[in-house]
Write a protein that holds these residues in place. Structure first.
Motif, PDB file in Angstrom:
ATOM      1  N   ALA A 171      88.576 -10.749  26.638  1.00  0.00           N
ATOM      2  CA  ALA A 171      88.101 -10.285  27.946  1.00  0.00           C
ATOM      3  C   ALA A 171      87.866  -8.783  27.846  1.00  0.00           C
ATOM      4  O   ALA A 171      88.357  -8.122  26.924  1.00  0.00           O
ATOM      5  N   GLY A 172      87.134  -8.243  28.835  1.00  0.00           N
ATOM      6  CA  GLY A 172      86.616  -6.885  28.714  1.00  0.00           C
ATOM      7  C   GLY A 172      87.436  -5.768  29.327  1.00  0.00           C
ATOM      8  O   GLY A 172      86.955  -4.634  29.384  1.00  0.00           O
ATOM      9  N   SER A 173      88.643  -6.034  29.787  1.00  0.00           N
ATOM     10  CA  SER A 173      89.485  -4.936  30.308  1.00  0.00           C
ATOM     11  C   SER A 173      90.954  -5.331  30.191  1.00  0.00           C
ATOM     12  O   SER A 173      91.281  -6.521  30.101  1.00  0.00           O
ATOM     13  N   GLU A 175      93.108  -5.126  32.552  1.00  0.00           N
ATOM     14  CA  GLU A 175      93.468  -5.877  33.762  1.00  0.00           C
ATOM     15  C   GLU A 175      93.132  -7.368  33.577  1.00  0.00           C
ATOM     16  O   GLU A 175      93.926  -8.256  33.905  1.00  0.00           O
ATOM     17  N   LYS A 176      91.954  -7.649  33.010  1.00  0.00           N
ATOM     18  CA  LYS A 176      91.558  -9.044  32.786  1.00  0.00           C
ATOM     19  C   LYS A 176      92.486  -9.716  31.768  1.00  0.00           C
ATOM     20  O   LYS A 176      92.856 -10.880  31.912  1.00  0.00           O
ATOM     21  N   VAL A 177      92.857  -8.953  30.743  1.00  0.00           N
ATOM     22  CA  VAL A 177      93.759  -9.469  29.707  1.00  0.00           C
ATOM     23  C   VAL A 177      95.101  -9.860  30.323  1.00  0.00           C
ATOM     24  O   VAL A 177      95.633 -10.948  30.065  1.00  0.00           O
ATOM     25  N   ASN A 190      91.642  -7.586  24.490  1.00  0.00           N
ATOM     26  CA  ASN A 190      90.589  -6.754  25.080  1.00  0.00           C
ATOM     27  C   ASN A 190      89.584  -6.443  23.973  1.00  0.00           C
ATOM     28  O   ASN A 190      89.844  -5.610  23.105  1.00  0.00           O
ATOM     29  N   TYR A 191      88.435  -7.121  24.006  1.00  0.00           N
ATOM     30  CA  TYR A 191      87.479  -7.000  22.898  1.00  0.00           C
ATOM     31  C   TYR A 191      86.803  -5.622  22.861  1.00  0.00           C
ATOM     32  O   TYR A 191      86.154  -5.269  21.879  1.00  0.00           O
ATOM     33  N   ARG A 192      86.954  -4.849  23.932  1.00  0.00           N
ATOM     34  CA  ARG A 192      86.348  -3.509  23.930  1.00  0.00           C
ATOM     35  C   ARG A 192      87.200  -2.503  23.149  1.00  0.00           C
ATOM     36  O   ARG A 192      86.689  -1.493  22.675  1.00  0.00           O
TER      37      ARG A 192
END
Ligand SMILES: NC(=O)c1ccc[n+]([C@@H]2O[C@H](COP(=O)([O-])OP(=O)(O)OC[C@H]3O[C@@H](n4cnc5c(N)ncnc54)[C@H](OP(=O)(O)O)[C@@H]3O)[C@@H](O)[C@H]2O)c1
Length: 326
Positions: A171-173, A175-177, A190-192
């Motif tokens: 996921a991208g943040s 918070e999402k993680v 967090n893939y970013r």
């Protein structure tokens, strides 16, 4: 009836309330007085002119609804006027009334509200068809889910837990993680900020995963293949980063991998009815018992469909976005 139209520009701003004749249910159909309609990424693609509805489907946006049965067509015996239902529809959901094949409707699971139920059909039909019917995900396996915080991703996390498989998500943040971990993912990356291949290898002690559910494509394709163990399966449900990429197929042969994918909307009425029956049998009791969860991030009023689409395009949301129709 009122419905949400969109203009030739394809922008979120072109979404507006308009009027059209109320549809009539054909043989085998029900007419649903829609209270809530789920918003899905394919609606955004359709609005942009990049995802045409099948020729026999309503051109109105909207792939899932919840509401009450307002009328029944000939040869419908399983529903009565007034029943509360949610349904997968091939189009037409962003409207006060929507026609659905009676065999694609499900009861509202006890304990869930109409707004929660409106967000179930599209995601659950899709994850069941792709992960169970196509990839054969089973107990003890590991599943890597890209887009873990999407509507699809959260349903896939729940489905993995339901069958006894371990879900690893990207996921991208942060918070999402965190949200995905709380929602049942065994690991969330967090893939970013992190390399999902390295992190997945670490988490699985180098063993890799059995199934990948991918909506990203592009550069993820060889990385997914590198993570799949022998007899692994890769399932594509979208290509947010593109569907073309040059890859070495040697690992597919050496690891006996299977590469597949599907789209839900053009499936036949019978195919969707079979998925509906499997969900009614295997999944709805899990919602009723409180073992399965869904998450509605935001609900928008009927005349705020533009805001709902802008939120989806921002990818700031976690889980479902729903339109309140009445
Ligand atoms: N094949 C089918 O039958 C079927 C049916 C329904 C949906 N779908 C597809 O499944 C996907 C999820 O649908 P949804 O309605 O649940 O949508 P959604 O909630 O909007 O989820 C999409 C997620 O993808 C991530 N994302 C967006 N652009 C990305 C990019 N370029 N690279 C990597 N990740 C990206 C975003 O999360 P992050 O911010 O964490 O990156 C976003 O939350 C969509 O692509 C949709 O078209 C397919």
């Amino acid at each position: 009836m009122k419905f949400i139209a969109y203009g030739p520009s394809g922008t979120p701003e072109s979404l507006r309330v308009a009027e059209a004749p109320t549809p009539t249910p054909a043989v085998g159909d029900i007419l649903i007085e829609v209270h809530y309609a789920g918003v899905n990424r394919p609606d955004v693609m359709q609005r942009m002119g990049r995802y045409a509805p099948p020729p026999d489907a309503s051109p109105i946006l909207g792939l899932e609804v919840a509401g009450h049965v307002a009328a029944i067509g000939a040869e419908v015996s399983q529903w009565q006027v007034g029943d509360a239902v949610c349904a997968l529809v091939p189009g037409g959901g962003y409207a006060q009334f929507c026609v659905a094949p009676a065999r694609h409707a499900l009861p509202i699971p006890s304990g869930l509200s109409l707004v929660q139920a409106a967000g179930l059909p599209e995601n659950w039909f899709t994850v069941w068809a792709n992960l169970i019917d196509m990839a054969g995900l089973r107990s003890g396996e590991r599943l890597l889910i890209h887009g873990g915080s999407s509507g699809i991703g959260l349903a896939a996390i729940q489905l993995a837990r339901h069958v006894g498989a371990q879900a690893i998500v990207t996921a991208g943040s942060d918070e999402k993680v965190r949200f995905c971990r709380d929602f049942g993912a065994a690991e969330a990356i967090n893939y970013r900020t992190e390399d999902f291949v390295l992190r997945t290898q670490e988490f699985t002690a180098g063993r890799g995963v059995d199934v990948v559910l991918d909506m990203v494509g592009g550069s993820y394709i060889p990385r997914n293949i590198s993570l799949l163990r022998r007899d692994g399966r890769m399932v594509f449900i979208a290509f947010l980063q593109g569907s073309r990429y040059e890859i070495d197929f040697m690992p597919v042969m050496l690891k006996r991998l299977r590469v597949t994918g599907s789209t839900m909307r053009p499936r036949s009425v019978d195919e969707k009815a079979a998925i509906r029956d499997a969900l009614a049998r295997e999944i709805w009791p899990g919602f009723e018992a409180g073992r399965l969860q869904t998450h509605v991030f935001a609900t928008f009023a009927f005349d705020q469909a533009s805001d709902a689409h802008r939120l989806m395009e921002s990818s700031r949301h976690i889980g479902k976005i729903v339109l309140q129709i009445r």
